[in-house]
Motif scaffolding. Structure first.
Motif, PDB file in Angstrom:
ATOM      1  N   HIS A 166      35.161  39.704  50.571  1.00 42.65           N
ATOM      2  CA  HIS A 166      34.964  38.282  50.839  1.00 42.65           C
ATOM      3  C   HIS A 166      36.278  37.594  51.200  1.00 42.65           C
ATOM      4  O   HIS A 166      36.274  36.567  51.879  1.00 42.65           O
ATOM      5  CB  HIS A 166      34.335  37.607  49.623  1.00 42.65           C
ATOM      6  CG  HIS A 166      32.996  38.166  49.264  1.00 42.65           C
ATOM      7  ND1 HIS A 166      31.832  37.828  49.924  1.00 42.65           N
ATOM      8  CD2 HIS A 166      32.634  39.077  48.314  1.00 42.65           C
ATOM      9  CE1 HIS A 166      30.817  38.480  49.397  1.00 42.65           C
ATOM     10  NE2 HIS A 166      31.279  39.243  48.420  1.00 42.65           N
ATOM     11  N   ARG A 174      29.328  43.207  38.989  1.00 41.65           N
ATOM     12  CA  ARG A 174      28.242  44.101  39.397  1.00 41.65           C
ATOM     13  C   ARG A 174      28.384  45.497  38.785  1.00 41.65           C
ATOM     14  O   ARG A 174      27.396  46.213  38.657  1.00 41.65           O
ATOM     15  CB  ARG A 174      28.206  44.196  40.922  1.00 41.65           C
ATOM     16  CG  ARG A 174      28.065  42.855  41.620  1.00 41.65           C
ATOM     17  CD  ARG A 174      27.831  42.995  43.111  1.00 41.65           C
ATOM     18  NE  ARG A 174      26.532  43.591  43.409  1.00 41.65           N
ATOM     19  CZ  ARG A 174      25.977  43.624  44.606  1.00 41.65           C
ATOM     20  NH1 ARG A 174      26.596  43.080  45.634  1.00 41.65           N
ATOM     21  NH2 ARG A 174      24.810  44.193  44.796  1.00 41.65           N
ATOM     22  N   ARG A 210      27.874  32.105  43.980  1.00 42.64           N
ATOM     23  CA  ARG A 210      27.183  31.925  45.267  1.00 42.64           C
ATOM     24  C   ARG A 210      27.071  33.235  46.019  1.00 42.64           C
ATOM     25  O   ARG A 210      26.049  33.513  46.669  1.00 42.64           O
ATOM     26  CB  ARG A 210      27.929  30.893  46.120  1.00 42.64           C
ATOM     27  CG  ARG A 210      27.176  30.480  47.386  1.00 42.64           C
ATOM     28  CD  ARG A 210      28.016  29.596  48.276  1.00 42.64           C
ATOM     29  NE  ARG A 210      29.123  30.323  48.875  1.00 42.64           N
ATOM     30  CZ  ARG A 210      29.003  31.126  49.938  1.00 42.64           C
ATOM     31  NH1 ARG A 210      27.822  31.307  50.526  1.00 42.64           N
ATOM     32  NH2 ARG A 210      30.068  31.740  50.426  1.00 42.64           N
ATOM     33  N   VAL A 211      28.108  34.091  45.932  1.00 48.09           N
ATOM     34  CA  VAL A 211      28.092  35.341  46.686  1.00 48.09           C
ATOM     35  C   VAL A 211      27.432  36.480  45.903  1.00 48.09           C
ATOM     36  O   VAL A 211      27.017  37.478  46.505  1.00 48.09           O
ATOM     37  CB  VAL A 211      29.517  35.760  47.122  1.00 48.09           C
ATOM     38  CG1 VAL A 211      30.166  34.667  47.940  1.00 48.09           C
ATOM     39  CG2 VAL A 211      30.400  36.109  45.927  1.00 48.09           C
ATOM     40  N   LEU A 212      27.326  36.342  44.576  1.00 48.31           N
ATOM     41  CA  LEU A 212      26.656  37.373  43.789  1.00 48.31           C
ATOM     42  C   LEU A 212      25.135  37.260  43.976  1.00 48.31           C
ATOM     43  O   LEU A 212      24.612  36.174  44.227  1.00 48.31           O
ATOM     44  CB  LEU A 212      26.980  37.211  42.304  1.00 48.31           C
ATOM     45  CG  LEU A 212      28.345  37.711  41.833  1.00 48.31           C
ATOM     46  CD1 LEU A 212      28.641  37.188  40.425  1.00 48.31           C
ATOM     47  CD2 LEU A 212      28.400  39.240  41.856  1.00 48.31           C
ATOM     48  N   PRO A 213      24.417  38.377  43.850  1.00 50.77           N
ATOM     49  CA  PRO A 213      22.953  38.286  43.867  1.00 50.77           C
ATOM     50  C   PRO A 213      22.448  37.328  42.795  1.00 50.77           C
ATOM     51  O   PRO A 213      23.056  37.185  41.720  1.00 50.77           O
ATOM     52  CB  PRO A 213      22.525  39.731  43.568  1.00 50.77           C
ATOM     53  CG  PRO A 213      23.653  40.574  44.065  1.00 50.77           C
ATOM     54  CD  PRO A 213      24.898  39.769  43.771  1.00 50.77           C
ATOM     55  N   GLY A 214      21.339  36.654  43.066  1.00 50.80           N
ATOM     56  CA  GLY A 214      20.837  35.612  42.191  1.00 50.80           C
ATOM     57  C   GLY A 214      20.598  36.037  40.757  1.00 50.80           C
ATOM     58  O   GLY A 214      20.699  35.212  39.839  1.00 50.80           O
ATOM     59  N   ARG A 215      20.301  37.318  40.542  1.00 47.91           N
ATOM     60  CA  ARG A 215      19.993  37.762  39.176  1.00 47.91           C
ATOM     61  C   ARG A 215      21.177  37.620  38.225  1.00 47.91           C
ATOM     62  O   ARG A 215      20.989  37.597  37.009  1.00 47.91           O
ATOM     63  CB  ARG A 215      19.509  39.219  39.189  1.00 47.91           C
ATOM     64  CG  ARG A 215      20.552  40.235  39.627  1.00 47.91           C
ATOM     65  CD  ARG A 215      19.964  41.644  39.635  1.00 47.91           C
ATOM     66  NE  ARG A 215      20.921  42.656  40.029  1.00 47.91           N
ATOM     67  CZ  ARG A 215      21.181  42.999  41.274  1.00 47.91           C
ATOM     68  NH1 ARG A 215      20.536  42.380  42.274  1.00 47.91           N
ATOM     69  NH2 ARG A 215      22.065  43.946  41.554  1.00 47.91           N
ATOM     70  N   TYR A 216      22.386  37.519  38.768  1.00 47.84           N
ATOM     71  CA  TYR A 216      23.563  37.388  37.911  1.00 47.84           C
ATOM     72  C   TYR A 216      23.782  35.957  37.433  1.00 47.84           C
ATOM     73  O   TYR A 216      24.645  35.707  36.594  1.00 47.84           O
ATOM     74  CB  TYR A 216      24.812  37.884  38.644  1.00 47.84           C
ATOM     75  CG  TYR A 216      24.799  39.373  38.875  1.00 47.84           C
ATOM     76  CD1 TYR A 216      25.126  40.250  37.845  1.00 47.84           C
ATOM     77  CD2 TYR A 216      24.443  39.904  40.108  1.00 47.84           C
ATOM     78  CE1 TYR A 216      25.099  41.627  38.038  1.00 47.84           C
ATOM     79  CE2 TYR A 216      24.415  41.272  40.314  1.00 47.84           C
ATOM     80  CZ  TYR A 216      24.740  42.127  39.281  1.00 47.84           C
ATOM     81  OH  TYR A 216      24.709  43.484  39.476  1.00 47.84           O
TER      82      TYR A 216
END
Length: 292
Positions: A104, A125, A155-161
């Motif tokens: 990123h 992750r 914002r850049v991590l998958p929503g589950r986090y």
């Protein structure tokens, strides 16, 4: 760029006045370390950085965070970010975790590590949820992660986090402290973090108004002088009617079930009479410092 994390390309060194002969002499004399063809490092470069460079990548994830003094739950695996077109890696005498995803933030061309932001994204992750919280707590506590970065990170991590974001608390001063905080939270008991007790000092946790928890590590509590100070603090706390529990950092990190069982045992035998002193009573768990 972090000290010790830079590498030097042969082409750049030649442009600055070096020759192939002087480079060979510097390697032979120990003034430079040749990581791989055309890439050199300072002779005192950390071992993980040397190995990452020899593999043709950059130090990443938990390895890069530990290099920067940020807590990560790691058993010695080398984490390396590699270009997508990397050739087959040569074998190492240790476990290697390869990271291929797009970064990123673009690292400095000479940096042997990914940027801190990307290392944190990777570590969230790559680790169990409890360890990811402790890593982010550490980054907040050290000032490496500010509120804007936290917003961008989730914002850049998958929503589950997103479920771990409300658990962050930068007051804990070590990874094991963050892990203990999560245990106490799961038990639903009132506790205070970094509590100052007159006559004792600042303790890691005061639980339910009567139980002090101090997270001991070999680095800070192994000498006899340190142990003597700790025992005298415990004596001072005992005079106030407070009990002290000192779980070992390695058990907190690698055998949390044992520590959790000990906490349950202690809290199930709450003293029938607790000193009625408002300084040591906690009506409810103080909410964590807002970081979002």
């Amino acid at each position: 760029m972090h000290t010790g994390s830079a590498f030097f390309r042969r082409s750049d060194l030649l442009k600055s006045g070096w020759t192939d002969r002087s480079l060979k002499a510097a390697v032979r004399d120990g003034r430079l370390l040749r990581a791989r063809a055309g890439v050199y490092l300072e002779p005192d470069a950390p071992h993980d950085i040397v190995e990452a460079c020899r593999l043709g990548g950059r130090l990443a994830c938990t390895s890069a965070l530990i290099q920067r003094g940020i807590f990560a739950l790691d058993r010695g695996t080398l984490h390396v970010h590699l270009p997508v077109n990397s050739s087959r890696l040569r074998p190492l005498a240790r476990s290697v975790r390869r990271h291929w995803g797009e970064l990123h933030r673009t690292p400095d061309p000479r940096s042997a590590c990914v940027e801190l932001f990307d290392a944190l994204v990777q570590a969230v992750r790559c680790q169990p949820a409890r360890a990811a919280v402790a890593t982010l707590d550490s980054a907040i506590n050290t000032g490496a992660l500010d509120p804007g970065d936290i917003h961008e990170l989730f914002r850049v991590l998958p929503g589950r986090y997103g479920v771990i974001r409300p658990l962050l608390d930068g007051r804990c001063q070590s990874g094991p402290e963050s892990l203990i905080r999560l245990m106490l939270r799961s038990l639903g008991v009132p506790f205070e973090v970094q509590k100052r007790i007159p006559g004792v000092g600042i303790v890691d946790f005061l639980v339910d108004g009567w139980l002090i928890i101090e997270c001991d590590s070999r680095a800070h509590h192994s000498s006899w002088d340190a142990q003597r100070r700790d025992r005298r603090r415990d004596q001072s706390a005992a005079q106030l009617g407070l009990a002290t529990f000192r779980p070992i950092a390695e058990d907190i990190m690698w055998d949390p079930g044992v520590v959790l069982a000990a906490l349950r045992g202690l809290l199930s035998h709450r003293p029938s009479r607790i000193q009625e002193n408002a300084r040591f009573q906690t009506a409810s768990r103080r909410p964590p410092r807002r970081v979002s």
